[in-house]
Each structure stands twice: as structure tokens, then as C-alpha cells.
Design a protein around this motif. Structure first.
Motif, PDB file in Angstrom:
ATOM      1  N   LEU A   1      -5.493 -47.523  11.830  1.00 45.84           N
ATOM      2  CA  LEU A   1      -4.631 -47.565  13.015  1.00 45.84           C
ATOM      3  C   LEU A   1      -3.684 -48.763  12.950  1.00 45.84           C
ATOM      4  N   LEU A   2      -4.213 -49.861  12.442  1.00 46.75           N
ATOM      5  CA  LEU A   2      -3.387 -51.053  12.291  1.00 46.75           C
ATOM      6  C   LEU A   2      -2.202 -50.765  11.369  1.00 46.75           C
TER       7      LEU A   2
ATOM      8  N   LEU B   1       0.335 -48.625  13.112  1.00 44.38           N
ATOM      9  CA  LEU B   1       1.157 -49.374  14.058  1.00 44.38           C
ATOM     10  C   LEU B   1       2.176 -50.245  13.322  1.00 44.38           C
TER      11      LEU B   1
ATOM     12  N   TYR C   1       4.980 -48.072  12.552  1.00 42.83           N
ATOM     13  CA  TYR C   1       5.617 -47.693  13.809  1.00 42.83           C
ATOM     14  C   TYR C   1       6.589 -48.781  14.267  1.00 42.83           C
ATOM     15  N   PHE C   2       6.126 -50.019  14.193  1.00 43.25           N
ATOM     16  CA  PHE C   2       6.999 -51.114  14.631  1.00 43.25           C
ATOM     17  C   PHE C   2       8.123 -51.369  13.641  1.00 43.25           C
TER      18      PHE C   2
ATOM     19  N   PHE D   1       6.273 -41.487  15.777  1.00 46.31           N
ATOM     20  CA  PHE D   1       5.161 -41.392  14.848  1.00 46.31           C
ATOM     21  C   PHE D   1       5.383 -40.236  13.872  1.00 46.31           C
TER      22      PHE D   1
END
Lengths: 476, 509
Positions: free
Chosen positions: B178-179, B182, B185-186, B197
Motif C-alpha cells: 500500500l505504501l 501511495l 499515486y502522489f 489509481f
């Protein structure tokens, strides 16, 4: 007092009037008809909720800027009132069982909620303090409501003593703030606070100590396990959701609006507190055998997650705090309600093992408890998942990479103790406690179904709540 | 219908679950019939996917898109390419087989059992369908819950330990993943000013090399635990051994593929330069080869029949990851095909064990011997399953392993040399197992009167045997389906690979 003022203060007014009414009616109601007072409290809370919604249609300040009704306030007012509704539903049967059903309890509950609601809307340090004290003093009494129970007495005394300490720290902080800026209004403080103000930093630290106690964030978490364990379970459910959410609300508002300028000074404090809370809460919960104590430690850990979002110091952080506390209130009240239901008279059955076989004997109760537990873990399609996701997203956005990594690993550790409860519920034979458990009363069933449905809805369709949170996260 | 085909496939099990909740738990046979009907319907609705799939087209097909959480840029975006299409077919086939095989195996809490399977089925299909990383993650995590209950409630003696280990291992991996998600994503937001996403969009992100490597390792932990790659495999033997038969079958046939699929769908296309980094590829190839050989050696030591097959998965999945990180068409296509093959063969082997376990309630190899005399039909089925797993030509396993080895050889001859030893060891432990269990005289009196396979049990095996033969004899349709997506993957990771190959051929000529 203009009409606008009154409307913006309406939820609190309703709650206080209803509480007084209940106190008046209490001696006039015969012992076995105390449930009518519960109904009265329930209706009052519904009315307060309606008033909250109504007042939010015309946002603005009241009473010379002491009260502010904005999205943020409305959100937290709604949370504490909903927590109150769920608590009324779950405590009536509990109090009857313990032979302690009386109007006093509901009056205290309403007073406490009115205090929390005032905190949520306070834009001024004095009002904030008054709200906090109304909420706290009522909840000290609630914690010791079962007078003959020594654990409850211990719990209440501990809560009272440490809570008073916390209030004192908070008050000291408020005094310093006034000394530095000459204001008690949050917006005024914000504009007058110099970024390099040393005393301002000290004031922020002192107020953080006060808030830290109220939200049970490490290193001020010591009281929480004992108090949560000793208090009557519906009260524990209430304490861990309502006052906590309200305390977080003022925490966020004060630190963003008043102390926004000196963020660099307080950020490290909260960073450390967040990490400590998550780690201490989760690792201490691993070894607990008492469900209430386990959930108490878990609530410390969850306070840690919320602190992560506050550390982010951004609007998305504030939105994450809001969403998470809403989600947390639902699942936590739900979980404690189940525990209270299983514990039975005198709260005899509180060990994790006492839940064994619940999945066989009461599939519905077990299924709903599972939803809450999965939401605590943060499994997708539950509210807890989006809450955590949103928090860590906000943290990453503010470049808190290590805090995020440690937080995520923490949440994986936490899964262990929640899973253990699932294990005993579904994978072990029914034990003594569960075999004789009474069926869910209609009120309990309603309370559980509402919390579970809320947990799932926030998990599957979080858009509405997220949108509202993001929109309301702009604090001025 | 075409524009909602995938949603229908995805939600059929869930709709079945909704109805199931209204069937009283005491009418077990009604529940069983309903579960089988739903599972079969799940397979039927997935058939049009195979027939209407256009293998000449590149990109994703049957795409469906809807907003889910607009403020986060999360969409309900699903679609298939050749790789996911094959894996979905594998999932729906095994969904039916798992339901059918559990008829007699489960007597307690039948309703909850099938409910968990239906939930699991939706979760797995969702993983293979999702084209939105967030949606993928949701399904990925969702799969954990039913599998946890399947192992923990209906499993063997050490089920609690196995279930918790399974859950925690995978969860720890996925939070790190998940990290990584993200981070991408950023970065997308930083570069393009919007939040999304969607994989196709995230592919445009250019990460700086150091960060790309970090993200790669974050993904790696999540996927490698699921595959499982050595040294993250330790949850697998426990979970496999303790799970009920159908649970092991689904775990082996489908769940493990989520990891390899993750590499193919996310690691390679989203992080092409890290995936092609010499160091990283070397580490992954070495881990794969260690997995192949270590898994096989451990198999030789096992006294427990089911544990042996569990460890053989470690070995076989080692081939799959080796094929992926050979980073050439043969390696990747072979890897996907081998994922299907492993599903068929190992699924069959777990079913074979399940059949015997229902009769004798032990999995100690030494309890058996000479079963072929007592159960001739069973002997044939077991032989086919065993040989297909061992990679006998004309059966499916051979095609996959051979293609992977070709790919590995092209990438690095030393890898291929080591990997081949896995094939040999694989034949050794499987044949030895067969010999100890099935051949010779009946050594244990309890085995003298075992009933042979029933019609229902045959119905479980026959489609799988047919499928194994089909791939073994005529694998061309599969390679045709895989050609386009594999080509895209290779071009993405090694731009100019095909031109280089063409030039090489021209040069030879």
C-alpha cells in the motif's frame, strides 16, 4: 441573544433542557418504569441531531464569536450525539440487569453530551474549558455509576483525579496563551501569535498535555486501561467514543487555528506521541486476556493513528481526523456493546475466552462483532480501512514517511489481537459464558445493526462522508 | 451484455451469497445444491469471456468504468487482457470444482462454509479484473478474510496457528505494498496534477531510479509473500496442510497466482526500469532458483502427503517467477501458462489427497501402499495428476516448464542449468510418492476395502484431466491469447527487444 445565536446553540439547549427535565421526572417515575426516561433521552438526542442539521444550514458565529457553527463543528456534534443515541440503546438493558436503571444516568449522559457538543462548536478557550468540564464531570460520575462495584469506584476515582490533573494543565496553558496574546478567541490568538514565540510553544505543550490525557494518547494514556476496564461497559463505550471525539475536535481546532503559526514547535511532540501511542497501545493489547482491557489498549493505539493525521498539519489531515473519528465511534461503541451483552450480570464474563463459540450460539451478534473487529484491523470495505487509508495518505502527503511506515506496520501487528477474538468466536467450542447468553434485546439489536451498517456503509460508499470532511476541514 | 460481462462474472457469486443467507442453515442439502448451482453458473457466465475474447486486439477488453470515490480518484475500473482472462477462467473452473468436491467433506456449518467460498470467489475474480490499483488492493485484502475463516474453522488440528499466520503474513506484505501504491499515486499528482489509481495513467509516471527501486521492493514484499517466493514461503505449508481440501485447492490453484499476477500487472509495467535493473533481476532469479531447488529437496523429506504437495508449490511457483524475470516473451508466456498448469496439476493433487483423506483420515505416507490394487480408477487419476505436475510431455506441465526454461536459457544459461535440476527433482519426489502410496502390495489392512472413486468424484477430476491434456497436446491457443499482452510487457520493460531480436535473426541469416 439573537435568534441566530439561539439557533446555533440549539443542540446544546435541547440537551440541557431535556437533562434537567429528566432529573425532575426521575423521582416521580416508579422504579420499574425508568425506561420511559431512556425514551425521553433518546427523543431529546434525536431532536438535538435534527437541530444540529438545521443549524448547519446557516453556518456562522454566535455569542460574539464564542461559538462557531461550521462543517467541522457539525460533524463532531453529529458524532457525539450519535454516540449518545447508541449508548442509550445499549445501556437501558444493561442498567436493568445491574439493577441500576435510573433517570440520573440519562441526565448525566445528556449533560456530558451537551458539554461535548459545546466543545465541538467552541471557538474560544473559556467556552472550550467549560464544555470540557461539563463533559468530564458528568462522565466521572458515569464511570462510577455502579456504586456497589469496587472496580467501578476505582475507575471513577482514577478518572476523576487524573482528569482533574489534565484540566489543570490545560488551564495553565490557557492562562499562558492569554498572557502571550491577550486573547481567548481562537482566531485572535492565531493572528497575534508570533511564530518565534517561546511562551507560545510552552503554552501549546501544556495544552497538549491536557488534551493528551483526554484523548488517552501516550505518554498520558496510563489511566485508560484501568478506567475502561472498571467502568460499566456501556459507559466505557461512551467514554472511548464521545468525549474522545470531542477532545480531538478541540485539539485539532486549537492547534490549527490558534497555534497554526507555531506548528514547527509542536509537530515533534505530536509525532512522538503518535508513535508512542500506536506502539504502546498495540503491543500492550497483544498480551491482554480481558476484552475490555484489550479494547482499551486498542483505543490508545487508535488515538495514535489519529495523532498521525494531526501531525500532518494539513487540511487533508484534518479531514482524515474527522473521518476516522466518525468511523471509530461507530465500531468502538458497537464492539463494547457486544462485550457488555456477553458479560452478563456483574460483568462476570469479560475474558477473551468467554466469547468462545459465539459464532454458533448467536450468529448475528458474532457477525456484527466480526464487522467491528475487521474494521479495527482495517480490512477493505469497512469504515476502518478508509479511515486508516485516509490518515496515512495525509501523512505521506506531508512527507511523514517514517511515521507512515511505522504506523502501517503497527496496524499489521494489531491484526493479531483482533484476530484472536475472531478465532475464539468462530473456531472454538461454545463455553459456559456463551451457552447461557440471553437473546439480544430489540434495543441492543437496533444499536448493533446501526453501528454495523454504518461501519459498512462508510466502508463501501465513503464518498459522501469524505466529501463532507474535506469540505469542512478548512478551519479559520 | 458484453459491456457488463465482467461485472456479471464478478458479482454472480455475491448474488448467490445474498440468496444463500436466506436458506436456513439446517437444510444442508439445499445449501449444497444451491452452492453448486451458483458455482456452476459462475463458470457458465465466464464462458462468453473465453469465446468472445479477441486475441488479436492489444490493450484491455470488456472494460467497465464507473466513479467510486471521485475525491480520491478511485474508480470501479475493470477489464481483461489475455493474462487475466486465463486466470479468471482458472478461477471460475476451480470455483465450481471446489464446491463440488466439498459435498461430503464438510458437515459442520455448511452454510457459512459455502458463504465464505462465494465471498472468496468474488474477491479472487476482482483481483484479476481490477485495472484500478485501489480497487485491486481492496479485492486483494478482501480475499484474506474468507480464506482465514476457511482455514480456521474447517481446517485440521493446527488450524488456528495456520490461519493467523496466513493472515498476518499477507497483511504485513500488503501494508507495505500500500505504501508503494501511495508513492506512485502522489508522484502522479506531482507530475500531472491529478489524483488517480488507474494503472494506465500511473504507467506514465517517471520515478527517479532510487525511488523506483524502493517502490519495487515495497511491491515485491506484498507479492512475494503471496506467491510465495523463498524465503517468504513459511506460511504456505502450514496453511495448505491445515486447510480443508477445497481450501487447499483454491489456495494452490488460484490464490498463489495473485502474487505472480501482481508482478505481471503492476511491478513490471509500472516500474519497468527497476524490473530491468541488473541487480534486482539477479536477486529475484536467485530467489526463484533457490525456491525451485529448496522446495523440491524439502519435498523429498516429507512424511506427510499433503505437506509434500504444499512444498512442491514452492518449487513450481519458483519456475513461474523465474519465467517472469527472464523478461523475454518465452519466459513470461511460459510463466503465465505454468500458472494455469500449476493450478490444474496441484489442484488435482490436492483433490486426490482429499479423496483419500475422506476415506482414511490420515495423510501419513507410511499408512498407505498398494492402493492401486484397491482403487484402480483412483490410481489412474492420481497418475495423470502426478505426471502432469512432474512435466511429462503431452501433459500440460511440460509445455509450461519447457517454455520457461527456454526463456531462462535465453536470459542466462546458468539459471536454466540450475532450474533444470528442479524438473529432475520434481519427477523424483512425485514418482517416489506415487510408488510409496500406490504401488506394491497392500501393506496396511485398513486400506483393503476402500471404495473407488464415485461418479461425483470422477466429475470433479474429468474436466481437469481434459484440460491438462488439451494444454499438453495443443497449447497453441493459449500462446496466441498470451502473445499480445506478453509482447506489450516485454516492450515496456525492455524497449526495442523485438527489433533487436529481428536484427539478430537477420544477422544470422
Amino acid at each position: 441573544m439573537s435568534v441566530d445565536d439561539a439557533i446555533r446553540f440549539l443542540p446544546e439547549l435541547i440537551l440541557i433542557l431535556a437533562a434537567t427535565l429528566i432529573m425532575v421526572c426521575d423521582p416521580l417515575t416508579s422504579t420499574h418504569r425508568k425506561s420511559t426516561l431512556a425514551v425521553l433521552a433518546f427523543v431529546a438526542l434525536l431532536a438535538a441531531l435534527a437541530a444540529t442539521a438545521y443549524s448547519s444550514t446557516d453556518p456562522g458565529k454566535a455569542f460574539f464569536g464564542m461559538i462557531v457553527v461550521d462543517g467541522f463543528a457539525t460533524f463532531f456534534r453529529a458524532i457525539v450525539i450519535v454516540v449518545g443515541l447508541l449508548t442509550v440503546l445499549s445501556s437501558n438493558r444493561f442498567l436493568e440487569r445491574e439493577g441500576a436503571n435510573s433517570g440520573e444516568f440519562y441526565a448525566l449522559l445528556l449533560f456530558s453530551i451537551s458539554g461535548q457538543s459545546m466543545m465541538a462548536a467552541s471557538n474560544e478557550l473559556i467556552i472550550l474549558f467549560i464544555g470540557l468540564e461539563i463533559s468530564s464531570i458528568a462522565s466521572y460520575v458515569m464511570a462510577g455509576f455502579l456504586r456497589d462495584d469496587s472496580r467501578a469506584n476505582e475507575s471513577a476515582l482514577k478518572y476523576f483525579l487524573l482528569g482533574s490533573f489534565a484540566s489543570a494543565f490545560l488551564l495553565y496553558g490557557i492562562a499562558l496563551v492569554y498572557g502571550v496574546t491577550g486573547a481567548t478567541n481562537l482566531s485572535d490568538i492565531g493572528s497575534r501569535m508570533q511564530p518565534d514565540s517561546l511562551l507560545g510553544g510552552v503554552a501549546a505543550a501544556l495544552m497538549f498535555v491536557g488534551f493528551g490525557f483526554k484523548i488517552s494518547g501516550a505518554p498520558f494514556q496510563m489511566w485508560a486501561p484501568d478506567v475502561y476496564q472498571g467502568a460499566p461497559t456501556p459507559v466505557t463505550a461512551f467514554l472511548s467514543a464521545g468525549p474522545k471525539a470531542a477532545a480531538f475536535a478541540v485539539f485539532v481546532r486549537v492547534f490549527t487555528v490558534a497555534f497554526g503559526n507555531i506548528g514547527d514547535r509542536w509537530e515533534p511532540l505530536i509525532w512522538i506521541s503518535a508513535l508512542l501511542s500506536m506502539t504502546i497501545g498495540n503491543f500492550a493489547a497483544l498480551g491482554q486476556t480481558n476484552v475490555k482491557r484489550m479494547l482499551a489498549y486498542s483505543s490508545i493505539a487508535h488515538a495514535g493513528y489519529v495523532l498521525v493525521a494531526i501531525t500532518a498539519r494539513s487540511e487533508s489531515g484534518v479531514a482524515a481526523v474527522m473521518f476516522y473519528l466518525g468511523a471509530y465511534a461507530l465500531m468502538n461503541v458497537g464492539a463494547f456493546t457486544v462485550v457488555g451483552h456477553i458479560s452478563r450480570k456483574g460483568e462476570r464474563y469479560l475474558r477473551v475466552e468467554d466469547l468462545s463459540g459465539l459464532g454458533v450460539r448467536q450468529p448475528l451478534t458474532a457477525a456484527m462483532f466480526s464487522i467491528f473487529l475487521l474494521s479495527f484491523i482495517g480490512v477493505p470495505l469497512t469504515a476502518g480501512f478508509f479511515g486508516k487509508f485516509y490518515i496515512f495518505k495525509a501523512a505521506l502527503q506531508s512527507d511523514l514517511i517514517w511515521l507512515t511506515v511505522l504506523g502501517l506496520l503497527n496496524s499489521a501487528v494489531a491484526a493479531y489481537y483482533y484476530l484472536r477474538v475472531l478465532v475464539v468466536m468462530y473456531m472454538q467450542e461454545p463455553g459456559e459464558a456463551v451457552n447461557e447468553v440471553e437473546p439480544l434485546s430489540p434495543a441492543l439489536r437496533l444499536s448493533l445493526i446501526c453501528s454495523a451498517a454504518g461501519t459498512l456503509i462508510l466502508g463501501i460508499f465513503p464518498s459522501g462522508a469524505l466529501h463532507f470532511a474535506v469540505k469542512s476541514a478548512v478551519l479559520k | 451484455m458484453d459491456q457488463h460481462l465482467l461485472s456479471i462474472i464478478l458479482f454472480t457469486p455475491l448474488a448467490g451469497l445474498a440468496v444463500l443467507l436466506f436458506i436456513p442453515g439446517s437444510s444442508k442439502n439445499v445449501i449444497r445444491i444451491w452452492a453448486n448451482v451458483v458455482a456452476f453458473a459462475g463458470f457458465l457466465v465466464s464462458l462468453p469471456l473465453a469465446t468472445r475474447f479477441d486475441k488479436g486486439a492489444s490493450g484491455f477488453q470488456f472494460v467497465e468504468r464507473a466513479e467510486w470515490i471521485p475525491s480520491l480518484g478511485v474508480q470501479y475500473l475493470i477489464g481483461v487482457d489475455g493474462i487475466s482472462m486465463l486466470l479468471i477462467m482458472l478461477t471460475t473452473v476451480f470455483g465450481f470444482i471446489a464446491a463440488l468436491s466439498s459435498w461430503n467433506a464438510v458437515e459442520e456449518r455448511v452454510k457459512e462454509y459455502y458463504a465464505m467460498f462465494m465471498l472468496l470467489q468474488t474477491g479472487m475474480i476482482g483481483v484479476f479484473l481490477a485495472l484500478d490499483f485501489f480497487l485491486f488492493y481492496v479485492f486483494w485484502e478482501l480475499v484474506l478474510v474468507p480464506m482465514y475463516f476457511i482455514i480456521g474453522v474447517w481446517g485440521g488440528p493446527r488450524k488456528l496457528y495456520a490461519a493467523i499466520k496466513f493472515f498476518l503474513y499477507t497483511l504485513a506484505g500488503s501494508v507495505l505494498m500500500l505504501l508503494g501504491i501511495l508513492a506512485l499515486y502522489f508522484q502522479y499528482h506531482a507530475q500531472f496534477g491529478a489524483y488517480t489509481f488507474e494503472i494506465a495513467n500511473l504507467m506514465k509516471v517517471v520515478l527517479e531510479p532510487g525511488m523506483e527501486r524502493w517502490v519495487f521492493w515495497a511491491f515485491f514484499v506484498g507479492f512475494a509473500i503471496k506467491v510465495p517466493m523463498f524465503p517468504f514461503h513459511t506460511w504456505l505449508p502450514d496453511a495448505h496442510v491445515e486447510a480443508p481440501t477445497a481450501g487447499s485447492v483454491i489456495l494452490a490453484a488460484v490464490l498463489l497466482k495473485m502474487g505472480t499476477y501482481g508482478f505481471l500487472r503492476f511491478s513490471l509495467p509500472l516500474l519497468p526500469r527497476a524490473s530491468n535493473d541488473v541487480e534486482i533481476v539477479r536477486i529475484l532469479a536467485i530467489l526463484s532458483i533457490v525456491g525451485i531447488i529448496y522446495g523440491a529437496l524439502v519435498c523429498l523429506m516429507q512424511k506427510d502427503w499433503k505437506k509434500l504437495i504444499a512444498y512442491s508449490s514452492v518449487s513450481h511457483l519458483g519456475f513461474c517467477t523465474l519465467g517472469i524475470f527472464a523478461l523475454n516473451p518465452n519466459g513470461i508466456a511460459g510463466s503465465v501458462l505454468q500458472q494455469i498448469n500449476h493450478g490444474i496439476s496441484t489442484g488435482m493433487l490436492f483433490l486426490v489427497i482429499g479423496v483419500m483423506y475422506e476415506r482414511r483420515h490420515t495423510r501419513e505416507i507410511s499408512e498407505y501402499g498398494g492402493i492401486a490394487h484397491v482403487m484402480p480408477k483412483y490410481a489412474i487419476v492420481f497418475a495423470i495428476a502426478m505426471l502432469s505436475s512432474a512435466g511429462l510431455p503431452l501433459l500440460n506441465g511440460f509445455v509450461g516448464e519447457f517454455t520457461i526454461l527456454q526463456g531462462a536459457f535465453e536470459a542466462n544459461r546458468v539459471w536454466a542449468a540450475f532450474a533444470v535440476s528442479g524438473v529432475i527433482l520434481g519427477a523424483a519426489y512425485l514418482l517416489w510418492l506415487y510408488q510409496r502410496v500406490m504401488l506394491g502390495q497392500v501393506t496396511n489392512g485398513k486400506n483393503l476395502r476402500l471404495p473407488d472413486l464415485s461418479a461425483r468424484e470422477m466429475a470433479v477430476f474429468l474436466p481437469l484431466i481434459a484440460w491438462a491434456l488439451w494444454i499438453g497436446v495443443y497449447p497453441k491457443p493459449y500462446f496466441d491469447i498470451l502473445e499480445k499482452p506478453v509482447q506489450q510487457l516485454v516492450e515496456r520493460v525492455k524497449p526495442g527487444y523485438y527489433q533487436g531480436q529481428a536484427a539478430l535473426k537477420a544477422g544470422v541469416r
